[in-house]
Design an enzyme around this catalytic site. Structure first.
Site, PDB file in Angstrom:
ATOM      1  N   LYS A 124       0.849  -1.211   0.000  1.00 53.44           N
ATOM      2  CA  LYS A 124       0.000   0.000   0.000  1.00 53.44           C
ATOM      3  C   LYS A 124       0.873   1.245   0.000  1.00 53.44           C
ATOM      4  CE  LYS A 124       0.994   1.298   4.381  1.00 53.44           C
ATOM      5  NZ  LYS A 124       1.642   2.537   4.764  1.00 53.44           N
ATOM      6  N   LEU A 141       5.629   0.335   3.165  1.00 54.07           N
ATOM      7  CA  LEU A 141       4.692  -0.094   2.117  1.00 54.07           C
ATOM      8  C   LEU A 141       3.699  -1.109   2.654  1.00 54.07           C
ATOM      9  CD1 LEU A 141       7.349  -0.480  -0.722  1.00 54.07           C
ATOM     10  CD2 LEU A 141       5.670   1.363  -0.500  1.00 54.07           C
ATOM     11  N   SER A 182       1.936  -5.941   7.140  1.00 49.65           N
ATOM     12  CA  SER A 182       0.483  -5.812   7.338  1.00 49.65           C
ATOM     13  C   SER A 182      -0.275  -6.472   6.197  1.00 49.65           C
ATOM     14  CB  SER A 182       0.088  -4.337   7.397  1.00 49.65           C
ATOM     15  OG  SER A 182       0.816  -3.673   8.390  1.00 49.65           O
ATOM     16  N   ASP A 215      -2.186  -0.801  10.238  1.00 49.80           N
ATOM     17  CA  ASP A 215      -2.445  -0.817   8.794  1.00 49.80           C
ATOM     18  C   ASP A 215      -3.249  -2.029   8.345  1.00 49.80           C
ATOM     19  OD1 ASP A 215      -1.110   1.522   8.167  1.00 49.80           O
ATOM     20  OD2 ASP A 215       0.816   0.519   7.846  1.00 49.80           O
TER      21      ASP A 215
HETATM   22  O1  C5P Z   1       0.117  -0.382  15.021  1.00 51.45           O
HETATM   23  P1  C5P Z   1       1.530  -0.597  14.587  1.00 51.45           P
HETATM   24  O2  C5P Z   1       2.178  -1.738  15.321  1.00 51.45           O
HETATM   25  O3  C5P Z   1       1.685  -0.697  13.123  1.00 51.45           O
HETATM   26  O4  C5P Z   1       2.299   0.717  15.019  1.00 51.45           O
HETATM   27  C1  C5P Z   1       3.690   0.765  15.191  1.00 51.45           C
HETATM   28  C2  C5P Z   1       4.016   1.944  16.074  1.00 51.45           C
HETATM   29  O5  C5P Z   1       3.732   3.165  15.391  1.00 51.45           O
HETATM   30  C3  C5P Z   1       3.204   2.003  17.348  1.00 51.45           C
HETATM   31  O6  C5P Z   1       3.822   1.271  18.361  1.00 51.45           O
HETATM   32  C4  C5P Z   1       3.180   3.483  17.657  1.00 51.45           C
HETATM   33  O7  C5P Z   1       4.362   3.860  18.312  1.00 51.45           O
HETATM   34  C5  C5P Z   1       3.199   4.128  16.279  1.00 51.45           C
HETATM   35  N1  C5P Z   1       1.845   4.495  15.817  1.00 51.45           N
HETATM   36  C6  C5P Z   1       1.236   5.623  16.363  1.00 51.45           C
HETATM   37  N2  C5P Z   1      -0.024   5.967  15.943  1.00 51.45           N
HETATM   38  C7  C5P Z   1      -0.665   5.241  15.017  1.00 51.45           C
HETATM   39  C8  C5P Z   1      -0.056   4.110  14.446  1.00 51.45           C
HETATM   40  C9  C5P Z   1       1.204   3.761  14.878  1.00 51.45           C
HETATM   41  O8  C5P Z   1       1.809   6.312  17.210  1.00 51.45           O
HETATM   42  N3  C5P Z   1      -1.888   5.602  14.634  1.00 51.45           N
END
Ligand code: C5P
Length: 301
Positions: free
Chosen positions: A15, A109, A113, A146
């Protein structure tokens, strides 16, 4: 009843975020987002085989995709996706997962996810669970911000932490939408999403016009307008921290892209081009030592 040996193959699409607005920091530590996400024609190929044994995963990769960036298999999002499905729906079977990776790892990308989303959708079919998409998106949100957008598929508006996802055009999708060609380049640097978000200190957003301008450019397939409307609130942080990423963006601009943007939290950058021939011309101008690929956005619905 799940029979052992059933096999299915899924293409998991990478993506890009054509817009990524960071609206503020939330009490749970995450950030409030508003983003237009579109899948592109760069895929990992997932093969799922139903077994009576425990879930296990093997990986292969295209040249230029560094599997040493993957980390421990047990912590991998794809394996965790399979286990969560197994537990949640009390599935009395396992799966042999093989992923052939073409999407750069940790490249902004959504490769990890996309694989998790592909596993969720694939096992829903392979194990004949027949769970609705909405429910699978909620499950995907437990794995990563994502994942729901990629379970949904098509052009989406992603809000909240990433868990609120709807089709970009709701009930009135364009009848014909040519989409965009773009060149994606990856400098081979890993940007930590958590670190990049941690450095965000607020910044300029241009209000509702970002979302409006990009969605109308997608609706009308107006690539020049889309190039003008590109926005990523994390871009200044990443360009300041990672010189190689800023340099890669400069190479794409010099090669003639109409507009260039950081993808997600990096390290990949993409440049919009007029059409396939223009994309080939841009690709020829890029250094052969720089990983790059010419892709097209997937259908909006
Ligand atoms: O949800 P994911 O594991 O992909 O996110 C990785 C990191 O990115 C999270 O631990 C957080 O620190 C940050 N993040 C955030 N706000 C979001 C998505 C991700 O702060 N909406």
């Amino acid at each position: 009843m799940v029979s052992a040996g059933s096999v299915i193959t899924i293409e998991a699409f990478a993506k890009i975020n054509l817009t990524l607005e960071i609206l503020g920091k939330r009490l749970d530590g995450y950030h409030e987002l508003r983003s237009i996400v579109m899948p592109v024609s760069l895929t990992d190929t997932i093969t799922l085989t139903s077994t009576y044994a425990q879930t296990a995963m093997t990986l292969t990769a295209n040249p230029g995709v560094n599997l040493s960036h993957i980390g421990p298999i047990d912590k991998n999002l794809a394996v965790r996706a399979a286990r969560i499905i197994q537990e949640r729906y009390h599935v009395n079977a396992g799966a042999r997962i093989h992923i052939h990776k073409r999407i750069p790892i940790g490249g902004g990308l959504g490769g990890g996810s996309a694989d998790a989303a592909g596993i969720i959708l694939g096992l829903n079919t392979l194990w004949q669970l027949n769970r609705p998409c909405d429910e699978l998106m909620v499950l995907g949100a437990e794995l990563g911000s994502d994942v729901p957008a990629l379970v949904h598929g098509g052009a989406v508006l992603m809000e909240g932490r990433g868990e609120r996802v709807c089709g970009l055009f709701g009930d009135t999708p364009p009848t014909e939408c040519a989409g965009f060609w773009l060149v994606i380049a990856n400098p081979g640097i890993m940007c930590s999403t958590a670190d990049v978000f941690k450095k965000w200190r607020g910044g300029l957003t241009a209000g509702p016009s970002i979302l409006h301008n990009m969605s109308s450019s997608i609706r009308t397939s107006d690539v020049s307008a889309a190039a003008e409307a590109l926005h990523n609130g994390l871009q200044p942080i990443v360009y300041a921290e990672y010189h190689g990423v800023a340099q890669t963006a400069a190479h794409l601009r010099e090669a003639g892209c109409l507009g260039v943007l950081l993808s997600g939290s990096g390290a990949s950058v993409f440049g919009l081009v007029r059409d396939e021939a223009h994309g080939q011309e841009v690709s020829r101008k890029l250094d052969s030592g720089l990983w790059h690929v010419l892709v097209h956005t997937c259908p909006v619905v």
